[in-house]
Write a protein that holds these residues in place. Structure first.
Motif, PDB file in Angstrom:
ATOM      1  N   GLY A  36       0.822  -1.191   0.000  1.00 47.74           N
ATOM      2  CA  GLY A  36       0.000   0.000   0.000  1.00 47.74           C
ATOM      3  C   GLY A  36       0.861   1.247   0.000  1.00 47.74           C
ATOM      4  O   GLY A  36       2.095   1.177  -0.070  1.00 47.74           O
ATOM      5  N   ILE A  37       0.210   2.378   0.096  1.00 49.39           N
ATOM      6  CA  ILE A  37       0.886   3.670   0.006  1.00 49.39           C
ATOM      7  C   ILE A  37       0.325   4.603   1.069  1.00 49.39           C
ATOM      8  O   ILE A  37      -0.741   4.344   1.644  1.00 49.39           O
ATOM      9  CB  ILE A  37       0.700   4.313  -1.387  1.00 49.39           C
ATOM     10  N   PHE A  38       1.058   5.700   1.330  1.00 43.34           N
ATOM     11  CA  PHE A  38       0.540   6.677   2.283  1.00 43.34           C
ATOM     12  C   PHE A  38       1.167   8.039   2.018  1.00 43.34           C
ATOM     13  O   PHE A  38       2.166   8.170   1.316  1.00 43.34           O
ATOM     14  CB  PHE A  38       0.795   6.233   3.719  1.00 43.34           C
ATOM     15  N   VAL A  98      -2.130  14.753   9.385  1.00 47.81           N
ATOM     16  CA  VAL A  98      -3.139  14.119   8.539  1.00 47.81           C
ATOM     17  C   VAL A  98      -2.444  13.071   7.677  1.00 47.81           C
ATOM     18  O   VAL A  98      -1.542  13.391   6.894  1.00 47.81           O
ATOM     19  CB  VAL A  98      -3.838  15.149   7.631  1.00 47.81           C
ATOM     20  N   LYS A  99      -2.858  11.811   7.838  1.00 47.64           N
ATOM     21  CA  LYS A  99      -2.295  10.734   7.031  1.00 47.64           C
ATOM     22  C   LYS A  99      -3.350  10.207   6.068  1.00 47.64           C
ATOM     23  O   LYS A  99      -4.510   9.998   6.450  1.00 47.64           O
ATOM     24  CB  LYS A  99      -1.795   9.598   7.923  1.00 47.64           C
ATOM     25  N   LEU A 100      -2.938   9.993   4.832  1.00 45.36           N
ATOM     26  CA  LEU A 100      -3.763   9.355   3.819  1.00 45.36           C
ATOM     27  C   LEU A 100      -3.173   7.973   3.576  1.00 45.36           C
ATOM     28  O   LEU A 100      -1.983   7.855   3.275  1.00 45.36           O
ATOM     29  CB  LEU A 100      -3.752  10.151   2.516  1.00 45.36           C
ATOM     30  N   ILE A 101      -3.979   6.932   3.729  1.00 45.34           N
ATOM     31  CA  ILE A 101      -3.471   5.567   3.652  1.00 45.34           C
ATOM     32  C   ILE A 101      -4.365   4.760   2.713  1.00 45.34           C
ATOM     33  O   ILE A 101      -5.591   4.825   2.799  1.00 45.34           O
ATOM     34  CB  ILE A 101      -3.453   4.907   5.045  1.00 45.34           C
ATOM     35  N   ALA A 102      -3.722   4.008   1.814  1.00 43.60           N
ATOM     36  CA  ALA A 102      -4.464   3.129   0.907  1.00 43.60           C
ATOM     37  C   ALA A 102      -3.712   1.810   0.784  1.00 43.60           C
ATOM     38  O   ALA A 102      -2.493   1.803   0.560  1.00 43.60           O
ATOM     39  CB  ALA A 102      -4.634   3.769  -0.467  1.00 43.60           C
ATOM     40  N   THR A 103      -4.409   0.712   0.950  1.00 44.86           N
ATOM     41  CA  THR A 103      -3.823  -0.613   0.776  1.00 44.86           C
ATOM     42  C   THR A 103      -4.484  -1.294  -0.418  1.00 44.86           C
ATOM     43  O   THR A 103      -5.502  -0.829  -0.936  1.00 44.86           O
ATOM     44  CB  THR A 103      -4.022  -1.491   2.019  1.00 44.86           C
ATOM     45  N   ARG A 104      -3.909  -2.423  -0.811  1.00 44.69           N
ATOM     46  CA  ARG A 104      -4.523  -3.172  -1.916  1.00 44.69           C
ATOM     47  C   ARG A 104      -5.819  -3.859  -1.479  1.00 44.69           C
ATOM     48  O   ARG A 104      -6.553  -4.402  -2.314  1.00 44.69           O
ATOM     49  CB  ARG A 104      -3.518  -4.181  -2.483  1.00 44.69           C
ATOM     50  N   GLY A 105      -6.108  -3.790  -0.200  1.00 47.35           N
ATOM     51  CA  GLY A 105      -7.379  -4.299   0.297  1.00 47.35           C
ATOM     52  C   GLY A 105      -7.317  -5.729   0.759  1.00 47.35           C
ATOM     53  O   GLY A 105      -6.258  -6.357   0.818  1.00 47.35           O
ATOM     54  N   THR A 159       5.617   4.031   0.019  1.00 44.50           N
ATOM     55  CA  THR A 159       4.859   2.813   0.293  1.00 44.50           C
ATOM     56  C   THR A 159       4.760   2.567   1.797  1.00 44.50           C
ATOM     57  O   THR A 159       5.487   3.164   2.598  1.00 44.50           O
ATOM     58  CB  THR A 159       5.517   1.597  -0.373  1.00 44.50           C
ATOM     59  N   LEU A 160       3.904   1.621   2.159  1.00 48.35           N
ATOM     60  CA  LEU A 160       3.754   1.246   3.565  1.00 48.35           C
ATOM     61  C   LEU A 160       4.910   0.395   4.073  1.00 48.35           C
ATOM     62  O   LEU A 160       5.008   0.145   5.279  1.00 48.35           O
ATOM     63  CB  LEU A 160       2.447   0.470   3.757  1.00 48.35           C
ATOM     64  N   SER A 161       5.783  -0.040   3.191  1.00 50.27           N
ATOM     65  CA  SER A 161       6.901  -0.915   3.576  1.00 50.27           C
ATOM     66  C   SER A 161       8.017  -0.090   4.211  1.00 50.27           C
ATOM     67  O   SER A 161       9.067   0.142   3.608  1.00 50.27           O
ATOM     68  CB  SER A 161       7.414  -1.672   2.346  1.00 50.27           C
ATOM     69  N   TYR A 162       7.794   0.338   5.438  1.00 47.86           N
ATOM     70  CA  TYR A 162       8.724   1.228   6.136  1.00 47.86           C
ATOM     71  C   TYR A 162       9.513   0.526   7.235  1.00 47.86           C
ATOM     72  O   TYR A 162      10.120   1.185   8.081  1.00 47.86           O
ATOM     73  CB  TYR A 162       7.943   2.413   6.738  1.00 47.86           C
ATOM     74  N   ALA A 163       9.523  -0.805   7.233  1.00 49.17           N
ATOM     75  CA  ALA A 163      10.222  -1.525   8.306  1.00 49.17           C
ATOM     76  C   ALA A 163      11.709  -1.191   8.311  1.00 49.17           C
ATOM     77  O   ALA A 163      12.311  -1.003   9.375  1.00 49.17           O
ATOM     78  CB  ALA A 163      10.010  -3.029   8.155  1.00 49.17           C
ATOM     79  N   VAL A 164      12.330  -1.107   7.124  1.00 41.30           N
ATOM     80  CA  VAL A 164      13.756  -0.793   7.049  1.00 41.30           C
ATOM     81  C   VAL A 164      14.012   0.624   7.554  1.00 41.30           C
ATOM     82  O   VAL A 164      14.959   0.877   8.310  1.00 41.30           O
ATOM     83  CB  VAL A 164      14.268  -0.969   5.610  1.00 41.30           C
ATOM     84  N   ASN A 165      13.175   1.567   7.154  1.00 41.39           N
ATOM     85  CA  ASN A 165      13.347   2.948   7.598  1.00 41.39           C
ATOM     86  C   ASN A 165      13.264   3.063   9.108  1.00 41.39           C
ATOM     87  O   ASN A 165      14.061   3.759   9.745  1.00 41.39           O
ATOM     88  CB  ASN A 165      12.276   3.834   6.952  1.00 41.39           C
TER      89      ASN A 165
END
Length: 292
Positions: A36-38, A98-105, A159-165
């Protein structure tokens, strides 16, 4: 106080949800795969800053992921619903995240899950604007041309893949620092885990503001872009890398800039004190307050 507003085709202004209760399906691909993205933006006095720039970048990230998300107008309406709810619950707070979040569902459903989250600005974020940052260089593990060779790595998407960050930030804190600046394996300066790098030179009245080049695989910074536009009108020269660590060590001042923390001076890199400039920081902070 956190407000959640889910984007819902049946409700033009979105549907307010109870943030204290579970709202996301366990099979949502955002939770199971980080698919997803944000976007994160600052709202001041109930008005979101740089909204269109964030909506444009959200759309760009969605295109990179081949992800269908609601149109910009639906996001804007949900943002305003969230900000109204937040203002009613927290009338004494002027600023909000304010966060905008969208996933593939949900897996197999074929439609995105999308929501807006409004919450207070963390106290630590406000403090870092004032006190500055101790920063470590950490290698990201890619060279500076990988984004051009391997677009599937999504280097320029948020993207939502922020584990490394987040692991990088934890590493910095475990070693007595506050934040990180990533470098490429071929020695170029990239970006922070949640910020864009800026540096300045003030030579005989000629002021130059520089940032790493986008082609190196970094996220296009909405705050950096707005600040550059404002600084150019004030007579600053602008530059876009490529930058190497020694350029930061030789600069008259270095900052990290982001939409929520805004402009934060970098005080040291890998334990080496940097030059700082109260005058340059004050001048750029004024531009940030007015235009960013």
């Amino acid at each position: 106080m956190t407000v959640l507003v889910f984007l819902d085709p049946a409700h033009d202004d979105g549907t307010v949800a109870d943030a204290s209760r579970p709202q996301l399906m366990a099979t949502d691909l955002g939770a199971t795969r980080g698919d997803g993205i944000f976007e994160s933006m600052l709202a001041v006095g109930g008005t979101p800053r740089k909204e269109q720039a964030h909506l444009d970048r959200l759309a760009s990230s969605a295109a990179a992921l081949d992800l269908t998300v609601p149109e910009a107008g639906a996001w804007s309406r949900a943002i305003r619903t969230g900000l109204r709810e937040f203002a009613a619950a927290e009338p004494d707070r002027t600023d909000a995240v304010v966060k905008l979040i969208a996933t593939r569902g949900v897996e197999g459903a074929g439609s995105a899950t999308a929501w807006v989250q409004v919450s207070p600005v963390p106290a630590s974020t406000l403090r870092q604007r004032e006190t500055g940052l101790r920063v470590l260089f950490l290698e990201r593990g890619y060279d500076s041309t990988v984004a051009q060779r391997a677009p599937w790595l999504l280097m320029g998407a948020k993207t939502l893949s922020y584990a490394v960050n987040m692991a990088a930030v934890r590493h910095a804190r475990a070693h007595g620092a506050d934040d990180v600046i990533f470098t490429s394996s071929d020695g170029k300066v990239l970006e922070g885990p949640t910020s864009t790098v800026l540096l300045a030179h003030d030579r005989d009245g000629l002021k130059t503001l520089l940032t790493p080049q986008l082609e190196s695989g970094i996220l296009a910074g909405t705050s950096q872009s707005a600040l550059f536009a404002a600084a150019k009108k004030q007579g600053w020269e602008l530059g876009y890398g490529p930058l190497e660590p020694h350029h930061l060590l030789e600069a008259d001042a270095v900052w990290l800039i982001s939409s929520i923390r805004l402009l934060a001076p970098v005080l040291s890199l890998d334990g080496q004190d940097l030059r700082t400039s109260t005058a340059l920081t004050a001048e750029l902070t004024e531009l940030v307050d007015r235009f960013v």
